[in-house]
Design a protein around this motif. Structure first.
Motif, PDB file in Angstrom:
ATOM      1  N   ASN A  61      58.462   0.716  41.088  1.00  0.00           N
ATOM      2  CA  ASN A  61      58.601   1.968  41.836  1.00  0.00           C
ATOM      3  C   ASN A  61      60.044   2.268  42.223  1.00  0.00           C
ATOM      4  N   ASN A  62      60.837   1.225  42.472  1.00  0.00           N
ATOM      5  CA  ASN A  62      62.240   1.476  42.809  1.00  0.00           C
ATOM      6  C   ASN A  62      62.990   2.108  41.644  1.00  0.00           C
ATOM      7  N   VAL A  63      62.818   1.551  40.460  1.00  0.00           N
ATOM      8  CA  VAL A  63      63.539   2.099  39.310  1.00  0.00           C
ATOM      9  C   VAL A  63      62.992   3.475  38.931  1.00  0.00           C
ATOM     10  N   ARG A  64      61.727   3.712  39.152  1.00  0.00           N
ATOM     11  CA  ARG A  64      61.184   5.064  38.922  1.00  0.00           C
ATOM     12  C   ARG A  64      61.785   6.059  39.910  1.00  0.00           C
ATOM     13  N   ARG A  65      61.952   5.628  41.131  1.00  0.00           N
ATOM     14  CA  ARG A  65      62.562   6.504  42.133  1.00  0.00           C
ATOM     15  C   ARG A  65      64.002   6.849  41.736  1.00  0.00           C
ATOM     16  N   LEU A  66      64.705   5.893  41.166  1.00  0.00           N
ATOM     17  CA  LEU A  66      66.098   6.115  40.787  1.00  0.00           C
ATOM     18  C   LEU A  66      66.233   6.944  39.522  1.00  0.00           C
ATOM     19  N   LEU A  67      65.309   6.780  38.587  1.00  0.00           N
ATOM     20  CA  LEU A  67      65.458   7.396  37.265  1.00  0.00           C
ATOM     21  C   LEU A  67      64.475   8.524  36.989  1.00  0.00           C
ATOM     22  N   GLY A  68      63.365   8.551  37.697  1.00  0.00           N
ATOM     23  CA  GLY A  68      62.417   9.661  37.595  1.00  0.00           C
ATOM     24  C   GLY A  68      61.923   9.924  36.186  1.00  0.00           C
ATOM     25  N   SER A  69      62.000  11.183  35.793  1.00  0.00           N
ATOM     26  CA  SER A  69      61.423  11.644  34.526  1.00  0.00           C
ATOM     27  C   SER A  69      62.206  11.173  33.318  1.00  0.00           C
ATOM     28  N   ARG A  70      63.357  10.520  33.518  1.00  0.00           N
ATOM     29  CA  ARG A  70      64.113  10.037  32.373  1.00  0.00           C
ATOM     30  C   ARG A  70      63.391   8.908  31.642  1.00  0.00           C
ATOM     31  N   LEU A  71      62.537   8.197  32.368  1.00  0.00           N
ATOM     32  CA  LEU A  71      61.774   7.121  31.739  1.00  0.00           C
ATOM     33  C   LEU A  71      60.697   7.707  30.827  1.00  0.00           C
ATOM     34  N   THR A  72      60.251   6.930  29.858  1.00  0.00           N
ATOM     35  CA  THR A  72      59.331   7.465  28.854  1.00  0.00           C
ATOM     36  C   THR A  72      57.985   7.830  29.439  1.00  0.00           C
ATOM     37  N   ARG A  73      57.581   7.177  30.512  1.00  0.00           N
ATOM     38  CA  ARG A  73      56.350   7.564  31.221  1.00  0.00           C
ATOM     39  C   ARG A  73      56.268   6.814  32.534  1.00  0.00           C
ATOM     40  N   LEU A 131      64.796   2.797  19.049  1.00  0.00           N
ATOM     41  CA  LEU A 131      63.791   1.837  19.504  1.00  0.00           C
ATOM     42  C   LEU A 131      62.907   2.432  20.595  1.00  0.00           C
ATOM     43  N   VAL A 132      63.518   3.128  21.549  1.00  0.00           N
ATOM     44  CA  VAL A 132      62.740   3.754  22.616  1.00  0.00           C
ATOM     45  C   VAL A 132      61.839   4.838  22.059  1.00  0.00           C
ATOM     46  N   ARG A 143      56.947  -3.269  30.512  1.00  0.00           N
ATOM     47  CA  ARG A 143      57.845  -2.576  29.583  1.00  0.00           C
ATOM     48  C   ARG A 143      59.291  -2.853  29.973  1.00  0.00           C
ATOM     49  N   GLN A 144      60.194  -2.556  29.064  1.00  0.00           N
ATOM     50  CA  GLN A 144      61.596  -2.907  29.253  1.00  0.00           C
ATOM     51  C   GLN A 144      62.510  -1.688  29.204  1.00  0.00           C
ATOM     52  N   ILE A 145      63.554  -1.725  30.012  1.00  0.00           N
ATOM     53  CA  ILE A 145      64.698  -0.824  29.878  1.00  0.00           C
ATOM     54  C   ILE A 145      65.774  -1.658  29.183  1.00  0.00           C
ATOM     55  N   ILE A 146      66.092  -1.321  27.953  1.00  0.00           N
ATOM     56  CA  ILE A 146      66.889  -2.202  27.102  1.00  0.00           C
ATOM     57  C   ILE A 146      68.368  -1.818  27.107  1.00  0.00           C
ATOM     58  N   ASN A 147      69.192  -2.802  26.802  1.00  0.00           N
ATOM     59  CA  ASN A 147      70.617  -2.571  26.588  1.00  0.00           C
ATOM     60  C   ASN A 147      71.106  -3.504  25.487  1.00  0.00           C
ATOM     61  N   LYS A 201      60.547   5.069  19.024  1.00  0.00           N
ATOM     62  CA  LYS A 201      59.481   4.520  18.192  1.00  0.00           C
ATOM     63  C   LYS A 201      58.487   3.671  18.974  1.00  0.00           C
ATOM     64  N   HIS A 202      58.943   3.094  20.088  1.00  0.00           N
ATOM     65  CA  HIS A 202      58.085   2.139  20.807  1.00  0.00           C
ATOM     66  C   HIS A 202      58.084   2.430  22.307  1.00  0.00           C
ATOM     67  N   PRO A 203      57.650   3.613  22.714  1.00  0.00           N
ATOM     68  CA  PRO A 203      57.665   3.934  24.147  1.00  0.00           C
ATOM     69  C   PRO A 203      56.703   3.071  24.955  1.00  0.00           C
ATOM     70  N   ASP A 204      55.715   2.468  24.291  1.00  0.00           N
ATOM     71  CA  ASP A 204      54.796   1.584  24.987  1.00  0.00           C
ATOM     72  C   ASP A 204      55.447   0.245  25.331  1.00  0.00           C
ATOM     73  N   ARG A 205      56.583  -0.065  24.669  1.00  0.00           N
ATOM     74  CA  ARG A 205      57.311  -1.307  24.935  1.00  0.00           C
ATOM     75  C   ARG A 205      58.609  -1.063  25.708  1.00  0.00           C
ATOM     76  N   PHE A 206      59.274   0.055  25.381  1.00  0.00           N
ATOM     77  CA  PHE A 206      60.590   0.333  25.933  1.00  0.00           C
ATOM     78  C   PHE A 206      60.563   1.635  26.716  1.00  0.00           C
ATOM     79  N   ALA A 207      60.835   1.532  28.015  1.00  0.00           N
ATOM     80  CA  ALA A 207      60.759   2.700  28.901  1.00  0.00           C
ATOM     81  C   ALA A 207      62.038   3.523  28.898  1.00  0.00           C
TER      82      ALA A 207
END
Length: 344
Positions: free
Chosen positions: A332-344, A93-94, A60-64, A96-102
């Motif tokens: 895991n690094n980006v999850r540690r930095l962003l936590g629950s802000r990601l879609t899953r 986009l996030v 999945r992607q974190i988009i900009n 509508k498409h959480p399975d693609r964009f985190a």
């Protein structure tokens, strides 16, 4: 190899944003982008993009927003409007498409710092942005100018990921005697110098001293810094020894309490090195696997989408890393930095 991968640095153009952008007349940056977009359909066309991403299960992607920066589009009011519209599109986009964009990193128009801070608050508080994308300068102005201090303060308070993208064009000549950069040197080497100079100005101006929790993600593997760590380390330990007496104000008065190299190790780097595994190895050795995030720079590869994703994965797999270290880089690094802000 884990199928669970979060791409922390890749680009897109929401359809409505792209349509409004390409309707602008008389903006050289837009004209150049329009020409390039015609050859990279996955920047706008989701069907094309999703077919490409199907090659990578669990990815999945974190988009900009794709470059150029919104400051290039006109007045501060115009730039702010484009940032708002772009953020609305990214959030949609996030959603509508959480399975693609985190998640997404917001755009801000830093040619009006107060408006940029307000838009950052809106993007995070109302739209759910996980970070912000900035560029290495604002219309030629370095980001250690005093006027940007409220922006750094708010980024630290919001605990965001701050993606840093290079920004230079052919108007930045290679030599003082010339008017333009030739052979796209402005891109190949100039962008990497821009990133490295940005890091140095952030360090020596004391931004990281004042806000040590800022999470700067430096594109392209931390750029030049890992490869010239001897100059950044022992070299800058001798800061001032190469400067004549009448220029001492350029090398004194910086508010640091540690060695310069210790601050450079506080940055994060991505894996967007276009297949250069030796460069990625150097970045991981300098920053440590806990400060490297998987990032592809998609869709700017020769295949217009999947190529740099594939090569970034291959490069991580080629390194002599434990499975836990690979998992950290992949997500895991980006999850540690962003936590629950990601879609899953």
């Amino acid at each position: 190899m884990t199928d669970d991968k979060l791409d922390a640095f890749c680009h897109i153009l929401p359809r409505d944003y792209a349509d409004r952008l390409f309707a602008l007349d008389g903006v050289p940056a837009v004209a150049n982008l329009r020409k390039r977009i015609m050859n990279i359909p996955s920047l706008v066309d989701l069907d094309v993009r999703f077919r490409q991403l199907d090659e990578f299960p669990g990815y999945r992607q974190i988009i900009n927003l794709a470059a150029p920066p919104v400051e290039d589009f006109g007045t501060p009011a115009v730039s702010t409007d484009f940032a708002r519209r772009g953020n609305d599109g990214l959030a949609e986009l996030v959603d509508k498409h959480p399975d693609r964009f985190a998640g997404f990193c917001a755009a801000v128009a830093l040619n009006d710092v107060n408006s940029a801070v307000a838009e950052l608050d809106r993007a995070v508080g109302q739209l759910g942005a996980v970070g912000v994308q900035i560029y290495t300068h604002v219309q030629g102005h370095p980001l250690d100018e005093d006027r940007f201090e409220p922006f750094w303060k708010r980024c630290a308070e919001l605990d965001l990921l701050v993606q840093v993208h290079p920004c230079r064009n052919s108007g930045w000549a290679d030599y003082p005697t010339e008017e333009r950069s030739k052979y796209e040197i402005w891109w190949t080497f100039g962008w990497e110098y821009d990133l490295s100079a940005f890091m140095a100005r952030i360090v020596f101006s004391g931004v990281l001293e004042r806000y040590p929790n800022l999470k700067f993600l430096i594109h392209h593997g931390g750029s030049m810094v890992p490869h010239f760590s001897g100059r950044v380390g022992p070299g800058w330990d001798q800061l001032g020894s190469r400067t004549p007496a009448h220029q001492q104000e350029d090398v004194t008065g910086y508010p640091l309490t540690k060695r310069p190299v210790d601050y450079f190790k506080m940055f994060y780097a991505d894996t967007a090195l276009f297949g250069a595994v030796h460069a990625l190895r150097c970045a991981v050795e300098f920053f440590g696997p806990e400060r490297v995030l998987f990032g592809s720079d998609s869709p700017y590869d020769p295949e217009k989408g999947p190529g740099y994703i594939r090569s970034a994965i291959a490069n991580v797999e080629e390194l002599d890393l434990t499975e836990a270290e690979k998992a950290a880089i992949y997500g895991n690094n980006v999850r540690r930095l962003l936590g629950s802000r990601l879609t899953r």
